[in-house]
Design a protein around this motif. Structure first.
Motif, PDB file in Angstrom:
ATOM      1  N   ALA A  15       0.859  -1.185   0.000  1.00  0.00           N
ATOM      2  CA  ALA A  15       0.000   0.000   0.000  1.00  0.00           C
ATOM      3  C   ALA A  15       0.895   1.235   0.000  1.00  0.00           C
ATOM      4  N   ILE A  16       0.475   2.215  -0.775  1.00  0.00           N
ATOM      5  CA  ILE A  16       1.130   3.520  -0.785  1.00  0.00           C
ATOM      6  C   ILE A  16       0.095   4.519  -0.282  1.00  0.00           C
ATOM      7  N   THR A  17       0.448   5.282   0.767  1.00  0.00           N
ATOM      8  CA  THR A  17      -0.448   6.341   1.243  1.00  0.00           C
ATOM      9  C   THR A  17       0.103   7.685   0.784  1.00  0.00           C
ATOM     10  N   PHE A  18      -0.806   8.555   0.417  1.00  0.00           N
ATOM     11  CA  PHE A  18      -0.517   9.909  -0.064  1.00  0.00           C
ATOM     12  C   PHE A  18      -1.281  10.859   0.845  1.00  0.00           C
ATOM     13  N   TRP A  19      -0.588  11.806   1.487  1.00  0.00           N
ATOM     14  CA  TRP A  19      -1.283  12.774   2.334  1.00  0.00           C
ATOM     15  C   TRP A  19      -0.724  14.164   2.121  1.00  0.00           C
ATOM     16  N   HIS A  20      -1.617  15.116   1.846  1.00  0.00           N
ATOM     17  CA  HIS A  20      -1.243  16.518   1.669  1.00  0.00           C
ATOM     18  C   HIS A  20      -1.500  17.234   2.999  1.00  0.00           C
ATOM     19  N   PRO A  21      -0.430  17.592   3.744  1.00  0.00           N
ATOM     20  CA  PRO A  21      -0.610  18.139   5.100  1.00  0.00           C
ATOM     21  C   PRO A  21      -1.366  19.466   5.155  1.00  0.00           C
ATOM     22  N   GLN A  22      -1.215  20.336   4.176  1.00  0.00           N
ATOM     23  CA  GLN A  22      -1.900  21.622   4.207  1.00  0.00           C
ATOM     24  C   GLN A  22      -3.385  21.467   3.852  1.00  0.00           C
ATOM     25  N   ARG A  23      -3.679  20.662   2.856  1.00  0.00           N
ATOM     26  CA  ARG A  23      -5.061  20.498   2.383  1.00  0.00           C
ATOM     27  C   ARG A  23      -5.802  19.371   3.091  1.00  0.00           C
ATOM     28  N   GLN A  24      -5.071  18.500   3.776  1.00  0.00           N
ATOM     29  CA  GLN A  24      -5.628  17.330   4.456  1.00  0.00           C
ATOM     30  C   GLN A  24      -6.495  16.490   3.514  1.00  0.00           C
ATOM     31  N   ILE A  25      -5.915  16.223   2.360  1.00  0.00           N
ATOM     32  CA  ILE A  25      -6.521  15.343   1.370  1.00  0.00           C
ATOM     33  C   ILE A  25      -5.505  14.255   1.045  1.00  0.00           C
ATOM     34  N   GLY A  26      -5.965  13.209   0.415  1.00  0.00           N
ATOM     35  CA  GLY A  26      -5.013  12.183   0.023  1.00  0.00           C
ATOM     36  C   GLY A  26      -5.693  10.888  -0.338  1.00  0.00           C
ATOM     37  N   GLY A  27      -4.873   9.860  -0.434  1.00  0.00           N
ATOM     38  CA  GLY A  27      -5.413   8.581  -0.832  1.00  0.00           C
ATOM     39  C   GLY A  27      -4.466   7.447  -0.542  1.00  0.00           C
ATOM     40  N   MET A  28      -4.911   6.276  -0.966  1.00  0.00           N
ATOM     41  CA  MET A  28      -4.127   5.069  -0.760  1.00  0.00           C
ATOM     42  C   MET A  28      -4.414   4.115  -1.912  1.00  0.00           C
ATOM     43  N   CYS A  29      -3.371   3.367  -2.276  1.00  0.00           N
ATOM     44  CA  CYS A  29      -3.543   2.291  -3.242  1.00  0.00           C
ATOM     45  C   CYS A  29      -3.082   0.997  -2.605  1.00  0.00           C
ATOM     46  N   HIS A  30      -3.590  -0.112  -3.130  1.00  0.00           N
ATOM     47  CA  HIS A  30      -3.240  -1.451  -2.648  1.00  0.00           C
ATOM     48  C   HIS A  30      -2.904  -2.265  -3.892  1.00  0.00           C
ATOM     49  N   ALA A  90       2.333  15.725  -6.877  1.00  0.00           N
ATOM     50  CA  ALA A  90       2.675  14.521  -6.109  1.00  0.00           C
ATOM     51  C   ALA A  90       3.781  14.798  -5.090  1.00  0.00           C
ATOM     52  N   GLN A  91       4.709  15.677  -5.424  1.00  0.00           N
ATOM     53  CA  GLN A  91       5.836  15.968  -4.534  1.00  0.00           C
ATOM     54  C   GLN A  91       5.403  16.727  -3.278  1.00  0.00           C
ATOM     55  N   ASP A  92       4.162  17.253  -3.263  1.00  0.00           N
ATOM     56  CA  ASP A  92       3.657  17.980  -2.096  1.00  0.00           C
ATOM     57  C   ASP A  92       3.099  17.050  -1.024  1.00  0.00           C
ATOM     58  N   TYR A  93       3.042  15.771  -1.308  1.00  0.00           N
ATOM     59  CA  TYR A  93       2.415  14.806  -0.412  1.00  0.00           C
ATOM     60  C   TYR A  93       3.455  14.090   0.448  1.00  0.00           C
ATOM     61  N   GLN A  94       3.045  13.753   1.662  1.00  0.00           N
ATOM     62  CA  GLN A  94       3.829  12.824   2.476  1.00  0.00           C
ATOM     63  C   GLN A  94       3.429  11.428   2.021  1.00  0.00           C
ATOM     64  N   VAL A  95       4.415  10.615   1.746  1.00  0.00           N
ATOM     65  CA  VAL A  95       4.163   9.282   1.214  1.00  0.00           C
ATOM     66  C   VAL A  95       4.706   8.244   2.186  1.00  0.00           C
ATOM     67  N   LYS A  96       3.907   7.210   2.417  1.00  0.00           N
ATOM     68  CA  LYS A  96       4.310   6.110   3.296  1.00  0.00           C
ATOM     69  C   LYS A  96       4.055   4.795   2.556  1.00  0.00           C
ATOM     70  N   LEU A  97       4.953   3.836   2.772  1.00  0.00           N
ATOM     71  CA  LEU A  97       4.889   2.539   2.093  1.00  0.00           C
ATOM     72  C   LEU A  97       4.754   1.422   3.116  1.00  0.00           C
ATOM     73  N   PHE A  98       3.869   0.461   2.825  1.00  0.00           N
ATOM     74  CA  PHE A  98       3.610  -0.634   3.751  1.00  0.00           C
ATOM     75  C   PHE A  98       3.407  -1.938   2.996  1.00  0.00           C
ATOM     76  N   GLY A  99       3.755  -3.055   3.632  1.00  0.00           N
ATOM     77  CA  GLY A  99       3.439  -4.372   3.088  1.00  0.00           C
ATOM     78  C   GLY A  99       4.656  -5.110   2.592  1.00  0.00           C
ATOM     79  N   GLY A 100       4.439  -5.927   1.579  1.00  0.00           N
ATOM     80  CA  GLY A 100       5.519  -6.729   1.025  1.00  0.00           C
ATOM     81  C   GLY A 100       5.961  -7.843   1.946  1.00  0.00           C
TER      82      GLY A 100
END
Length: 167
Positions: free
Chosen positions: A35-50, A86-96
């Motif tokens: 899973a990749i999480t995408f979070w925009h700290p100023q706008r508090q929007i984002g998403g996730m893929c699996h 995309a570069q404005d987002y905090q990105v986190k990686l999980f799984g594998g």
């Protein structure tokens, strides 16, 4: 920060991508998938893929969230549609997590978990993403819960061979 009233909850199945512009909790269960999480700290929007697999040969087919490169492209498209980069987002990686460690010792070239991890890291580098955190590898399952109103991601890792305790 407390959970806002009226929060939407979305559970992602393998191959799904979700992006939200209002307070939302995204959840998924991972094994060898990532899973990749995408979070925009100023706008508090984002998403996730699996995503399930590192990639495929595409012949003018529509984007499919089952594949790492295409799932990330879908997240990037959502970012652009919302006036962000995309570069404005905090990105986190999980799984594998390796799900069948014994089989993978016999056939290391077919280790989907490792291929997925390498794909996620390579894509993060290619897109110049800000990797804020990662929890990948080992064995077993991970339950992921991502709160878009504050960017927190909660991970419960259940390695292979351990018993889950009832809380």
């Amino acid at each position: 920060m407390k959970k806002p009233v009226g929060v939407a909850e979305v559970v992602l199945a393998p191959g799904q991508v979700s992006f939200a512009t209002r307070p939302t909790r995204l959840r998924t269960l991972l094994g060898s998938c990532v899973a990749i999480t995408f979070w925009h700290p100023q706008r508090q929007i984002g998403g996730m893929c699996h995503f399930m697999l590192p990639g495929r040969l595409r012949n003018h087919q529509s984007l499919d969230g089952k594949y790492a490169d295409e799932a990330l492209e879908l997240l990037v498209q959502h970012a652009h549609l919302n006036g962000t980069q995309a570069q404005d987002y905090q990105v986190k990686l999980f799984g594998g997590g390796r799900m069948f460690p014994e089989q993978q010792r016999q056939r290391p070239t077919q280790d989907v978990a490792s291929l997925n991890i390498r794909a996620a890291l390579a894509l993060a580098e290619r897109y110049h993403l800000h990797l804020a955190a990662q929890d990948m590898g080992s064995t077993g399952y991970r339950t992921i819960m991502f709160d878009l109103w504050n960017g927190n991601v909660w991970v419960r890792h259940q390695p292979m061979g351990t018993l889950q305790q009832n809380a």
